[in-house]
Design an enzyme around this catalytic site. Structure first.
Site, short mmCIF file in Angstrom:
data_model
loop_
_atom_site.label_atom_id
_atom_site.label_comp_id
_atom_site.label_asym_id
_atom_site.label_seq_id
_atom_site.Cartn_x
_atom_site.Cartn_y
_atom_site.Cartn_z
N TYR A 71 0.91 -1.22 -0.18
CA TYR A 71 -0.06 -0.01 0.00
C TYR A 71 1.09 1.14 0.04
O TYR A 71 0.59 2.43 -0.74
CB TYR A 71 -0.89 -0.03 1.29
CG TYR A 71 -2.02 -0.66 0.91
CD1 TYR A 71 -3.13 -0.23 -0.10
CD2 TYR A 71 -2.40 -2.08 1.22
CE1 TYR A 71 -4.23 -1.03 -0.06
CE2 TYR A 71 -3.58 -2.96 0.82
CZ TYR A 71 -4.31 -2.23 0.02
OH TYR A 71 -5.54 -2.95 -0.08
N ASN A 107 -11.88 4.73 -7.26
CA ASN A 107 -10.55 4.86 -7.07
C ASN A 107 -10.21 5.41 -5.50
O ASN A 107 -10.69 6.03 -5.03
CB ASN A 107 -9.88 6.26 -8.13
CG ASN A 107 -10.21 5.67 -9.53
OD1 ASN A 107 -10.40 4.45 -9.73
ND2 ASN A 107 -10.24 6.41 -10.55
N VAL A 108 -8.98 4.94 -5.19
CA VAL A 108 -8.51 5.23 -3.83
C VAL A 108 -7.11 6.10 -3.90
O VAL A 108 -6.22 6.34 -3.13
CB VAL A 108 -8.02 3.92 -3.13
CG1 VAL A 108 -9.39 3.08 -3.00
CG2 VAL A 108 -7.19 3.06 -4.16
N ASP A 109 -6.89 6.71 -5.16
CA ASP A 109 -5.52 7.32 -5.53
C ASP A 109 -5.73 8.85 -5.03
O ASP A 109 -4.54 9.54 -5.18
CB ASP A 109 -5.29 7.20 -7.06
CG ASP A 109 -6.27 7.65 -8.00
OD1 ASP A 109 -7.11 8.56 -7.62
OD2 ASP A 109 -6.52 7.08 -9.05
N HIS A 126 -14.40 2.94 -2.28
CA HIS A 126 -13.34 1.99 -1.78
C HIS A 126 -12.17 2.69 -0.84
O HIS A 126 -11.20 2.14 -0.78
CB HIS A 126 -12.88 1.32 -3.13
CG HIS A 126 -13.70 0.68 -4.15
ND1 HIS A 126 -13.46 0.18 -4.97
CD2 HIS A 126 -14.96 0.08 -3.47
CE1 HIS A 126 -14.47 -0.53 -5.64
NE2 HIS A 126 -15.38 -0.72 -4.73
N CYS A 168 -2.04 2.22 16.02
CA CYS A 168 -2.99 3.37 16.32
C CYS A 168 -2.57 4.04 17.56
O CYS A 168 -2.10 3.65 18.41
CB CYS A 168 -4.31 2.41 16.59
SG CYS A 168 -5.54 3.43 17.49
N THR A 211 -14.67 1.94 -15.87
CA THR A 211 -14.70 1.09 -14.99
C THR A 211 -15.22 -0.39 -15.91
O THR A 211 -16.33 -0.28 -16.55
CB THR A 211 -15.51 1.23 -13.64
OG1 THR A 211 -15.74 0.09 -12.89
CG2 THR A 211 -16.96 1.96 -13.83
N SER A 212 -14.50 -1.49 -15.28
CA SER A 212 -15.13 -2.82 -15.94
C SER A 212 -16.29 -3.34 -15.37
O SER A 212 -16.76 -4.31 -16.07
CB SER A 212 -13.79 -3.79 -15.80
OG SER A 212 -13.53 -4.03 -14.55
#
Ligand code: NAD
Ligand code: ZN
Length: 275
Positions: A71, A107-109, A126, A168, A211-212
């Site tokens: 990640y 998207n998480v970008d 997401h 955390c 998106t697919s």
């Protein structure tokens, strides 16, 4: 002018609501790979891992030090990338339509946010690579990946110096990336499940970009939009799982790169219904 764009403008011009649903394809022109292709792999020792194996709670729970570097490397790549004209065009549409526009992104970008899409009209279904949260769920917050964390290159491992930054601050459990994993469920609290379905229900136009259709909530949104008689138009390089929904709704697929087509649509919408 693409004929389907003209139809979108007619529907939206009469006070209609537009929901844009985006996937990894819109960021491909910024140089961020989709999950398909060799770029998705992660190697540790002599083992290759697919995203479908790494991006799970099950893998994280048993081996967080395998999952975190992947990640952090993806985050570094996303930070190096810049929003492209497709992202900017969606900001232009937001400015033209105000609260008649909603962005739902897989998207998480972070590129939509960096382009200027306002957070209060953006649902990150997401999650977001820039944020983390407690894996033990001791609190209901997300927080930014600490600036003090070094930039990860492909293949880097977590060191003892990194580890405290990935804990955390309240309970010292591992923090986890704030993303939806393959073995987890959508919800409203973290991922705006109900809000996204409500937006699809209220939409006059559902615009599906890059998106697919391999994930669940986006397909549910298309199905809902079809039932509520929205016009569904898709922008993609090729047909996808959304294409039949689009045709059934009276819309269809506009074939081509998002970075070229979205600015054309944004210009058409900015000129109002009668242009
Ligand atoms: P996806 O399911 O979103 O599929 C990518 C789609 O984009 C394909 O249909 C492809 O034909 C289309 N496409 C490619 N380039 C395009 C372009 N220039 N213009 C228009 N369409 C284009 O992607 P995936 O890679 O299988 O991802 C599955 C999930 O993984 C996503 O939903 C996302 O959550 C996550 N993911 C996110 C990113 C990111 O944040 N950028 C990248 C990879 C994966
Ligand atoms: Zn905690």
């Amino acid at each position: 002018m693409v004929e389907l764009f003209e139809r979108i403008a007619q529907r939206i011009g009469d006070g209609g609501e537009l929901v844009a649903l985006t996937g990894a394809g819109i960021s491909a022109e910024s140089g961020i790979p989709t999950f398909r292709g060799d770029d998705g792999f992660w190697t540790r020792g002599s083992t290759n891992y697919r995203p479908e194996e790494l991006a799970t709670w099950r893998t994280f729970a048993s081996d967080p030090e395998l999952v975190w570097p992947w990640y952090l490397w993806r985050l570094a790549r996303c930070r190096d990338a810049q929003p492209n004209p497709g992202h900017t065009a969606l900001v232009d549409m937001d400015e033209a339509l105000g609260n008649r526009f909603t962005l739902v992104t897989q998207n998480v970008d972070g590129l939509h946010s960096r382009a200027g899409s306002p957070e209060h009209r953006s649902y990150h279904i997401h999650g977001n690579l820039e944020r983390m949260r407690c894996s033990a769920e001791c609190n209901a917050n997300t927080w930014p990946v600490p600036d003090a964390l070094r930039v990860f290159a492909k293949g880097d491992a977590i060191t003892p110096a990194d580890e405290p930054l990935l804990r955390c601050p309240s309970c010292d459990a591992w923090a986890r990336p704030h993303v939806l994993w393959f073995d987890e469920c959508y919800d409203e609290k973290w991922f705006r499940y109900r809000s996204s379905m409500s937006a699809a229900m209220a939409a006059d136009v559902l615009l599906v970009v890059g998106t697919s259709g391999s994930t669940n909530l986006p397909m549910q949104m298309a199905s809902q939009a079809l039932r509520s008689k929205a016009l569904i138009v898709e922008i993609n390089l090729r047909e996808s799982a959304f294409s039949d929904y689009a045709v059934q709704s009276g819309g269809g697929l506009v074939t081509g790169p998002a970075g070229t087509l979205l600015p054309k649509l944004a210009r058409r919408l900015a000129s109002g219904s009668s242009a």
